[in-house]
Design a protein around this motif. Sequence first.
Motif, PDB file in Angstrom:
ATOM      1  N   ASN A   1       0.812  -1.197   0.000  1.00 20.47           N
ATOM      2  CA  ASN A   1       0.000   0.000   0.000  1.00 20.47           C
ATOM      3  C   ASN A   1       0.848   1.251   0.000  1.00 20.47           C
ATOM      4  O   ASN A   1       0.376   2.326   0.226  1.00 20.47           O
ATOM      5  N   GLU A   2       2.151   1.103  -0.245  1.00 24.54           N
ATOM      6  CA  GLU A   2       3.016   2.250  -0.299  1.00 24.54           C
ATOM      7  C   GLU A   2       3.497   2.418  -1.724  1.00 24.54           C
ATOM      8  O   GLU A   2       3.403   1.531  -2.538  1.00 24.54           O
ATOM      9  N   ASN A   3       4.014   3.566  -2.027  1.00 22.87           N
ATOM     10  CA  ASN A   3       4.549   3.813  -3.359  1.00 22.87           C
ATOM     11  C   ASN A   3       5.983   3.313  -3.437  1.00 22.87           C
ATOM     12  O   ASN A   3       6.892   4.020  -3.814  1.00 22.87           O
TER      13      ASN A   3
ATOM     14  N   CYS B   1       7.009  -0.419 -11.671  1.00 24.54           N
ATOM     15  CA  CYS B   1       7.850  -1.522 -12.139  1.00 24.54           C
ATOM     16  C   CYS B   1       7.015  -2.758 -12.480  1.00 24.54           C
ATOM     17  O   CYS B   1       5.789  -2.748 -12.371  1.00 24.54           O
ATOM     18  N   GLY B   2       7.687  -3.808 -12.852  1.00 24.39           N
ATOM     19  CA  GLY B   2       7.028  -5.061 -13.192  1.00 24.39           C
ATOM     20  C   GLY B   2       6.244  -5.655 -12.033  1.00 24.39           C
ATOM     21  O   GLY B   2       5.193  -6.262 -12.237  1.00 24.39           O
ATOM     22  N   HIS B   3       6.746  -5.506 -10.830  1.00 24.52           N
ATOM     23  CA  HIS B   3       6.020  -6.004  -9.661  1.00 24.52           C
ATOM     24  C   HIS B   3       4.673  -5.289  -9.536  1.00 24.52           C
ATOM     25  O   HIS B   3       3.648  -5.913  -9.264  1.00 24.52           O
ATOM     26  N   CYS B   4       4.695  -3.987  -9.744  1.00 19.84           N
ATOM     27  CA  CYS B   4       3.458  -3.200  -9.685  1.00 19.84           C
ATOM     28  C   CYS B   4       2.471  -3.693 -10.739  1.00 19.84           C
ATOM     29  O   CYS B   4       1.284  -3.876 -10.445  1.00 19.84           O
TER      30      CYS B   4
ATOM     31  N   VAL C   1      -1.282  -5.323  -9.813  1.00 21.57           N
ATOM     32  CA  VAL C   1      -2.526  -4.767 -10.347  1.00 21.57           C
ATOM     33  C   VAL C   1      -3.216  -5.798 -11.237  1.00 21.57           C
ATOM     34  O   VAL C   1      -4.427  -6.028 -11.131  1.00 21.57           O
ATOM     35  N   SER C   2      -2.443  -6.440 -12.115  1.00 20.67           N
ATOM     36  CA  SER C   2      -3.016  -7.446 -13.021  1.00 20.67           C
ATOM     37  C   SER C   2      -3.641  -8.596 -12.254  1.00 20.67           C
ATOM     38  O   SER C   2      -4.720  -9.080 -12.611  1.00 20.67           O
ATOM     39  N   SER C   3      -2.981  -9.034 -11.211  1.00 15.46           N
ATOM     40  CA  SER C   3      -3.478 -10.146 -10.415  1.00 15.46           C
ATOM     41  C   SER C   3      -4.808  -9.808  -9.749  1.00 15.46           C
ATOM     42  O   SER C   3      -5.760 -10.592  -9.799  1.00 15.46           O
ATOM     43  N   GLU C   4      -4.884  -8.643  -9.135  1.00 18.49           N
ATOM     44  CA  GLU C   4      -6.113  -8.246  -8.437  1.00 18.49           C
ATOM     45  C   GLU C   4      -7.271  -8.033  -9.408  1.00 18.49           C
ATOM     46  O   GLU C   4      -8.379  -8.508  -9.171  1.00 18.49           O
ATOM     47  N   ILE C   5      -7.023  -7.322 -10.506  1.00 20.06           N
ATOM     48  CA  ILE C   5      -8.101  -7.095 -11.479  1.00 20.06           C
ATOM     49  C   ILE C   5      -8.491  -8.412 -12.133  1.00 20.06           C
ATOM     50  O   ILE C   5      -9.669  -8.654 -12.407  1.00 20.06           O
TER      51      ILE C   5
ATOM     52  N   VAL D   1      -7.894  -2.432  -7.549  1.00 15.86           N
ATOM     53  CA  VAL D   1      -6.686  -1.606  -7.662  1.00 15.86           C
ATOM     54  C   VAL D   1      -6.254  -1.131  -6.282  1.00 15.86           C
ATOM     55  O   VAL D   1      -5.062  -1.146  -5.944  1.00 15.86           O
ATOM     56  N   ASP D   2      -7.202  -0.742  -5.449  1.00 10.14           N
ATOM     57  CA  ASP D   2      -6.918  -0.314  -4.083  1.00 10.14           C
ATOM     58  C   ASP D   2      -6.286  -1.461  -3.284  1.00 10.14           C
ATOM     59  O   ASP D   2      -5.334  -1.262  -2.533  1.00 10.14           O
ATOM     60  N   GLU D   3      -6.822  -2.661  -3.458  1.00 12.19           N
ATOM     61  CA  GLU D   3      -6.285  -3.843  -2.762  1.00 12.19           C
ATOM     62  C   GLU D   3      -4.828  -4.088  -3.149  1.00 12.19           C
ATOM     63  O   GLU D   3      -4.023  -4.519  -2.335  1.00 12.19           O
ATOM     64  N   ALA D   4      -4.499  -3.783  -4.397  1.00 14.72           N
ATOM     65  CA  ALA D   4      -3.119  -3.949  -4.867  1.00 14.72           C
ATOM     66  C   ALA D   4      -2.211  -2.836  -4.347  1.00 14.72           C
ATOM     67  O   ALA D   4      -0.989  -2.946  -4.416  1.00 14.72           O
ATOM     68  N   GLY D   5      -2.813  -1.762  -3.830  1.00 12.98           N
ATOM     69  CA  GLY D   5      -2.023  -0.674  -3.258  1.00 12.98           C
ATOM     70  C   GLY D   5      -1.838   0.519  -4.170  1.00 12.98           C
ATOM     71  O   GLY D   5      -0.934   1.332  -3.966  1.00 12.98           O
ATOM     72  N   TYR D   6      -2.706   0.659  -5.160  1.00 12.74           N
ATOM     73  CA  TYR D   6      -2.583   1.750  -6.124  1.00 12.74           C
ATOM     74  C   TYR D   6      -3.907   2.497  -6.211  1.00 12.74           C
ATOM     75  O   TYR D   6      -4.867   2.142  -5.552  1.00 12.74           O
TER      76      TYR D   6
END
Length: 95
Positions: free
Chosen positions: A2-4, A37-40, A44-48, A83-88
Motif C-alpha cells: 500500500n506504499e509507493n 515496475c514489473g512487480h506493480c 494490479v493485473s493479479s487483483e483485477i 486496484v486499491d487492494e493492490a495498493g494503487y
Amino acid sequence: MNENSSCCTPEDSRHSGGTDVQVGEVTTTYKITGMTCGHCEGAVSSEIGEISGVSSVQAVASTGLVTVVSKAPLDEEAVRAAVDEAGYELVGQGV
C-alpha cells in the motif's frame, strides 16, 4: 503493498500481452497511479484478474494504463476496489 515502493520482480501476474479479443468481449483501459515496475504491473493485473468475467489484463507501469478484456462491462467500483487492494489508485478510464 500500500506504499509507493518499487520492487523489481513480478509475482503472480495475469499479464497477457497480445491477447486476441473474442466476439462479445469488452476492452476497457483504465488509468492507474503509483505503478513503477514489473512487480506493480503484476500486483494490479493479479487483483483485477480476479474480478468475475475478466479474461485478460495488461498493465504498463510506464504509462499507468491497464487494459482489461472482459465478457461484459465491469463495474468501475469493483475495479477501483481491486486496484486499491493492490495498493494503487484508479484515476478513471484512460485513453
